[in-house]
Design an enzyme around this catalytic site. Structure first.
Site, short mmCIF file in Angstrom:
data_model
loop_
_atom_site.label_atom_id
_atom_site.label_comp_id
_atom_site.label_asym_id
_atom_site.label_seq_id
_atom_site.Cartn_x
_atom_site.Cartn_y
_atom_site.Cartn_z
N ASP A 27 40.59 42.16 39.63
CA ASP A 27 39.18 42.51 39.67
C ASP A 27 38.53 42.26 38.31
O ASP A 27 37.43 41.71 38.20
CB ASP A 27 39.04 43.97 40.09
CG ASP A 27 37.61 44.48 40.05
OD1 ASP A 27 36.72 43.77 40.54
OD2 ASP A 27 37.39 45.59 39.53
N GLU A 35 41.79 39.43 45.04
CA GLU A 35 41.81 39.86 43.64
C GLU A 35 43.24 39.98 43.13
O GLU A 35 43.53 39.66 41.97
CB GLU A 35 41.07 41.18 43.49
CG GLU A 35 39.58 41.07 43.72
CD GLU A 35 38.84 42.38 43.65
OE1 GLU A 35 37.63 42.36 43.39
OE2 GLU A 35 39.48 43.45 43.85
#
Length: 252
Positions: free
Chosen positions: A77, A148
């Site tokens: 992320d 992610e």
């Protein structure tokens, strides 16, 4: 404006680099099948060397194994946020507010899930039988998280340059099509209400259905004296966004 991922990026990267210096990760997960290893090699431009790392990135908690994708998702992320922020800064001379608007849209769970579908990721995610039967391979939550996690794994194995190049390649379509250039539906509704001298919109969670890995949320939004609209999504935030969009279509 300092974003959450910016505040947490430095300690996250420091944590990973400390871990990368460890002489042995330990074999904690089963090896990936040959077709998935081939998929990863084609996708990332090189054969995986830390197979346990990539297995971890593709493993959902429903498998009941020692490691799943959550730690790598946390890292990915931040890496994704930095890569997109750098790209936007390079491509545009827009003001900070516009850049933030585009950044938030480009790193959103919805966009991450769309990218995951575009690169045919769903069939390679390791899910328990019940989670798979419940449609986990099409859940925006799971797809976005695993997307992610893959970025996190690529960063750990090959560094930021490789992760940046990967992001720029697979995010090319969302970047080129202007994802995030238009105002977010919730912000647009907030401004519409203020401009029409109405009270701020009120969002209400109407229902939450399904298991955690494939939950569906129904949300309604009301502007007093005008009307209501509702929508369903795989997260509360997604449902609120869709409800705001529906309201603007009906009353805006």
């Amino acid at each position: 404006m300092v974003h959450r991922w910016q505040r947490q990026l430095v300690p996250a990267l420091d944590l990973v680099h400390r871990g990368a210096l460890e002489p042995h990760r330990g074999h904690v997960l089963s090896a990936l099948p040959p077709e998935t290893l081939g998929y990863l090699a084609d996708l990332t431009g090189g054969a995986p060397t830390l197979v346990d790392l990539w297995t971890e990135a593709l493993t959902h908690g429903s498998m009941g194994e020692a490691r799943d994708y959550q730690r790598l998702e946390f890292l990915g992320d931040r890496v994704l946020g930095l890569a997109i922020a750098e790209w936007l800064h390079e491509k545009s001379d827009a003001a900070e507010g516009k850049l933030s608007q585009r950044l938030n849209a480009l790193v959103s769970r919805e966009t991450c899930a769309d990218v995951a579908r575009h690169i045919a990721l769903p069939s390679h995610i390791r899910l328990g039988k019940q989670a798979r039967d419940d449609g986990g391979t099409q859940s925006d939550n799971i797809l976005g998280d695993v997307m992610e996690a893959l970025i996190g794994a690529l960063f750990v194995e090959r560094g930021f340059d490789a992760a940046r190049a990967f992001v720029r390649r697979v995010w090319d379509k969302p970047m080129a099509t202007g994802t995030g250039q238009r105002k977010h539906p919730k912000a647009a509704l907030q401004e519409w209400a203020a401009g029409n001298r109405r009270k701020p919109p009120v969002y209400t969670l109407v229902a939450r259905e399904g298991p955690d890995h494939a939950a569906r949320f129904t949300v309604s939004v009301e502007v007093k004296g005008v009307g209501t609209a509702s929508a369903t999504g795989s997260s509360k935030q997604e449902a609120e966004t869709s409800a705001a969009r529906a309201f603007m279509q009906d009353f805006g």
